[in-house]
Design an enzyme around this catalytic site. Structure first.
Site, PDB file in Angstrom:
ATOM      1  N   SER A  47     -62.750  14.126  14.661  1.00 10.44           N
ATOM      2  CA  SER A  47     -62.040  12.956  15.207  1.00 10.44           C
ATOM      3  C   SER A  47     -62.707  12.447  16.482  1.00 10.44           C
ATOM      4  O   SER A  47     -62.366  11.370  16.962  1.00 10.44           O
ATOM      5  CB  SER A  47     -60.568  13.288  15.468  1.00 10.44           C
ATOM      6  OG  SER A  47     -60.441  14.313  16.426  1.00 10.44           O
ATOM      7  N   HIS A  48     -63.660  13.211  17.038  1.00 10.91           N
ATOM      8  CA  HIS A  48     -64.334  12.750  18.255  1.00 10.91           C
ATOM      9  C   HIS A  48     -65.850  12.801  18.139  1.00 10.91           C
ATOM     10  O   HIS A  48     -66.559  12.873  19.137  1.00 10.91           O
ATOM     11  CB  HIS A  48     -63.813  13.512  19.475  1.00 10.91           C
ATOM     12  CG  HIS A  48     -62.400  13.110  19.782  1.00 10.91           C
ATOM     13  ND1 HIS A  48     -61.322  13.632  19.097  1.00 10.91           N
ATOM     14  CD2 HIS A  48     -61.899  12.175  20.618  1.00 10.91           C
ATOM     15  CE1 HIS A  48     -60.212  13.065  19.516  1.00 10.91           C
ATOM     16  NE2 HIS A  48     -60.520  12.170  20.435  1.00 10.91           N
ATOM     17  N   GLU A 189     -56.799  12.023  14.826  1.00  9.60           N
ATOM     18  CA  GLU A 189     -56.425  12.712  13.587  1.00  9.60           C
ATOM     19  C   GLU A 189     -55.562  11.803  12.714  1.00  9.60           C
ATOM     20  O   GLU A 189     -55.704  11.788  11.490  1.00  9.60           O
ATOM     21  CB  GLU A 189     -55.653  14.002  13.900  1.00  9.60           C
ATOM     22  CG  GLU A 189     -56.513  15.106  14.472  1.00  9.60           C
ATOM     23  CD  GLU A 189     -57.595  15.574  13.502  1.00  9.60           C
ATOM     24  OE1 GLU A 189     -57.385  15.523  12.279  1.00  9.60           O
ATOM     25  OE2 GLU A 189     -58.672  15.970  13.997  1.00  9.60           O
TER      26      GLU A 189
HETATM   27  P1  NDP Z   1     -55.973  20.833  17.710  1.00 12.65           P
HETATM   28  O1  NDP Z   1     -54.505  20.892  17.552  1.00 12.65           O
HETATM   29  O2  NDP Z   1     -56.804  20.707  16.492  1.00 12.65           O
HETATM   30  O3  NDP Z   1     -56.494  22.145  18.479  1.00 12.65           O
HETATM   31  C1  NDP Z   1     -56.039  22.410  19.771  1.00 12.65           C
HETATM   32  C2  NDP Z   1     -56.562  23.724  20.280  1.00 12.65           C
HETATM   33  O4  NDP Z   1     -55.887  24.794  19.614  1.00 12.65           O
HETATM   34  C3  NDP Z   1     -58.044  23.961  20.044  1.00 12.65           C
HETATM   35  O5  NDP Z   1     -58.601  24.571  21.174  1.00 12.65           O
HETATM   36  C4  NDP Z   1     -58.046  24.908  18.844  1.00 12.65           C
HETATM   37  O6  NDP Z   1     -59.194  25.742  18.798  1.00 12.65           O
HETATM   38  C5  NDP Z   1     -56.820  25.717  19.098  1.00 12.65           C
HETATM   39  N1  NDP Z   1     -56.230  26.294  17.900  1.00 12.65           N
HETATM   40  C6  NDP Z   1     -55.949  25.673  16.731  1.00 12.65           C
HETATM   41  N2  NDP Z   1     -55.410  26.529  15.866  1.00 12.65           N
HETATM   42  C7  NDP Z   1     -55.341  27.740  16.498  1.00 12.65           C
HETATM   43  C8  NDP Z   1     -54.873  29.031  16.123  1.00 12.65           C
HETATM   44  N3  NDP Z   1     -54.360  29.255  14.908  1.00 12.65           N
HETATM   45  N4  NDP Z   1     -54.973  30.034  17.011  1.00 12.65           N
HETATM   46  C9  NDP Z   1     -55.484  29.818  18.245  1.00 12.65           C
HETATM   47  N5  NDP Z   1     -55.943  28.610  18.655  1.00 12.65           N
HETATM   48  C10 NDP Z   1     -55.864  27.583  17.794  1.00 12.65           C
HETATM   49  O7  NDP Z   1     -56.379  19.669  18.731  1.00 12.65           O
HETATM   50  P2  NDP Z   1     -55.672  18.282  19.051  1.00 12.65           P
HETATM   51  O8  NDP Z   1     -55.399  17.539  17.791  1.00 12.65           O
HETATM   52  O9  NDP Z   1     -54.540  18.492  19.986  1.00 12.65           O
HETATM   53  O10 NDP Z   1     -56.873  17.547  19.840  1.00 12.65           O
HETATM   54  C11 NDP Z   1     -58.113  17.343  19.170  1.00 12.65           C
HETATM   55  C12 NDP Z   1     -59.139  16.824  20.133  1.00 12.65           C
HETATM   56  O11 NDP Z   1     -58.804  15.519  20.538  1.00 12.65           O
HETATM   57  C13 NDP Z   1     -59.304  17.629  21.431  1.00 12.65           C
HETATM   58  O12 NDP Z   1     -60.663  18.022  21.532  1.00 12.65           O
HETATM   59  C14 NDP Z   1     -58.932  16.675  22.527  1.00 12.65           C
HETATM   60  O13 NDP Z   1     -59.694  16.790  23.726  1.00 12.65           O
HETATM   61  C15 NDP Z   1     -59.225  15.340  21.874  1.00 12.65           C
HETATM   62  N6  NDP Z   1     -58.454  14.282  22.512  1.00 12.65           N
HETATM   63  C16 NDP Z   1     -59.090  13.434  23.385  1.00 12.65           C
HETATM   64  C17 NDP Z   1     -58.373  12.466  24.038  1.00 12.65           C
HETATM   65  C18 NDP Z   1     -59.014  11.589  25.054  1.00 12.65           C
HETATM   66  O14 NDP Z   1     -58.314  10.806  25.673  1.00 12.65           O
HETATM   67  N7  NDP Z   1     -60.309  11.678  25.284  1.00 12.65           N
HETATM   68  C19 NDP Z   1     -56.940  12.272  23.793  1.00 12.65           C
HETATM   69  C20 NDP Z   1     -56.364  13.251  22.889  1.00 12.65           C
HETATM   70  C21 NDP Z   1     -57.110  14.202  22.267  1.00 12.65           C
HETATM   71  P3  NDP Z   1     -60.388  25.423  17.712  1.00 12.65           P
HETATM   72  O15 NDP Z   1     -61.048  24.158  18.196  1.00 12.65           O
HETATM   73  O16 NDP Z   1     -61.273  26.626  17.729  1.00 12.65           O
HETATM   74  O17 NDP Z   1     -59.691  25.215  16.390  1.00 12.65           O
HETATM   75  O1  PYC Z   2     -57.577  11.071  19.699  1.00 13.40           O
HETATM   76  O2  PYC Z   2     -55.808  10.719  20.917  1.00 13.40           O
HETATM   77  C1  PYC Z   2     -57.019  10.608  20.715  1.00 13.40           C
HETATM   78  C2  PYC Z   2     -57.859   9.918  21.711  1.00 13.40           C
HETATM   79  C3  PYC Z   2     -57.477   9.033  22.643  1.00 13.40           C
HETATM   80  C4  PYC Z   2     -58.608   8.661  23.347  1.00 13.40           C
HETATM   81  C5  PYC Z   2     -59.660   9.337  22.810  1.00 13.40           C
HETATM   82  N1  PYC Z   2     -59.173  10.120  21.821  1.00 13.40           N
END
Ligand code: NDP
Ligand code: PYC
Length: 338
Positions: A47-48, A189
């Site tokens: 997703s990124h 996502e």
């Molecule tokens: P996820 O819910 O996929 O994962 C969140 C964290 O939980 C990860 O570190 C993951 O590790 C860990 N994890 C997942 N499953 C398990 C498990 N069973 N046991 C232990 N740890 C676990 O991520 P999100 O959907 O919340 O976010 C995805 C990405 O989006 C992130 O990288 C975030 O920075 C990015 N994002 C960026 C934004 C922006 O403004 N720039 C805004 C919102 C999100 P692992 O990776 O090893 O699975």
């Molecule tokens: O996936 O929520 C997101 C997000 C917001 C800005 C960059 N990624």
């Protein structure tokens, strides 16, 4: 038919770099953003990764982002480094701030990096993992645009506001890192579910009338939900304050107000904090102590450490390459002009 294209990581980097350069990105900005895109593909954080390239390019074309920006670091206090991103993308600003932050944290035990005037469209783990690889504990916080309803509300206000934490490990082991949105899922996502014609899980979003929905389009038009109800909402609120008010930049709703709707990254700031465990601990060896906790987690069937999935992907993708939808590949190739 959903055709796909297999690419090496070098091809991923070249495809992204060429798209940015062809649209007026400076070599430094283009390389820095392509590095984060490639790292995301390498660790299978789709997703990124390349998925974000059309948005990055749209934000250059709309004039929102200065893709030739040259970020500058300055010291605001003994333990505070500020980087003005000069309206560019976040990755280069973060690079410029990294060494001064590490130097200050090693000297003082704890230091903060306040990044302003940037556009963040990436995962956060690259910033914290880089600190932990240098022996420091790292934290990072970023706001976004209004996507998420506050607890009890139905209208978007907070961003998906991610936070990342990284802990260094000895013995040649990579750092322990988590990186998570404060919403039930990243917005990216939901967008990928929409692209692939799949419903989203219950609990991720509500429609414009406030009703629960599994339709990604309805959730994107309505509001995303914080993870864990009011608890996740309070974390989203904290991140608004840390990455907005505290560093002197925009809240998510303010970023929405100034955004031209180009589909690219939100404008805003970021807070990164680094702690030197050798300076903070009152006694004992904090890193060795942490290993006892990690071992207890791993002795349970079904449990794993956050970041282990990424590290497994990181072993695999340099050998096997990555797969992206052909439609995305063609879109990015068109952006770079053939
Ligand atoms: P996820 O819910 O996929 O994962 C969140 C964290 O939980 C990860 O570190 C993951 O590790 C860990 N994890 C997942 N499953 C398990 C498990 N069973 N046991 C232990 N740890 C676990 O991520 P999100 O959907 O919340 O976010 C995805 C990405 O989006 C992130 O990288 C975030 O920075 C990015 N994002 C960026 C934004 C922006 O403004 N720039 C805004 C919102 C999100 P692992 O990776 O090893 O699975
Ligand atoms: O996936 O929520 C997101 C997000 C917001 C800005 C960059 N990624």
């Amino acid at each position: 038919m959903n055709e796909s294209v297999r690419m090496t990581l070098d091809e991923v980097h070249a495809l992204a770099t060429d798209a940015f350069l062809a649209n007026g990105g400076s070599p430094a900005q283009s390389r820095a953003v392509a590095d984060t895109v490639t790292a995301a593909e390498r660790d299978e954080c789709r997703s990124h990764g390349l998925f974000r390239v059309p948005g990055y390019v749209a934000s250059i074309r709309s004039g929102k982002v200065n893709a030739g920006a040259e970020p500058k670091a300055e010291r605001l206090a003994p333990g505070v480094v500020k980087v003005d991103g000069c309206n560019g993308f976040a990755p280069l600003a973060l690079e410029v701030g990294r060494e001064p932050l590490i130097e200050r944290a090693r000297e003082l035990g704890i230091a903060a990096l306040a990044v302003t005037n940037t556009h963040h469209f990436a995962a956060l783990w690259p910033e914290t993992e880089a600190l932990a690889e240098r022996g420091l504990v790292g934290f990072a916080y970023v706001a976004a645009m209004s996507y998420v309803a506050p607890a009890g509300g139905t209208k978007p206000l907070y961003g998906t506001n991610p936070m990342s934490f990284a802990w260094p490990r000895g013995g040649g082991r990579p750092p322990l890192v988590f990186d998570q949105a404060s919403s039930a899922s990243a917005r990216g996502e939901i967008m990928i579910h929409q692209r692939d014609g799949k419903p989203i899980p219950e609990g991720w979003g509500i429609d414009a009338d406030g009703n629960p929905t599994t339709d990604p389009a309805a959730a994107l038009a309505g509001a995303q939900l914080p993870f864990g109800g009011y608890k996740g909402a309070s974390i989203a609120l904290m991140i608004e304050l840390l990455a907005g008010a505290l560093v002197g930049d925009l809240f998510s709703f303010e970023a929405s107000e100034v955004d031209p709707g180009d589909g690219g990254p939100p404008r805003g700031g970021e807070l990164v904090i680094a702690i030197d465990p050798a300076k903070l601990s009152a006694g004992g060896d904090p890193l060795r102590h942490a290993e006892a906790l990690f071992a207890r987690i791993l002795e349970q069937d079904g449990a794993r450490l956050p970041s282990d999935r990424r590290y497994a992907a990181r072993q695999r993708t340099p050998l096997e390459g990555v797969t992206i939808p052909r439609s995305l590949y063609d879109t990015i190739r068109d952006l770079r002009g053939g």
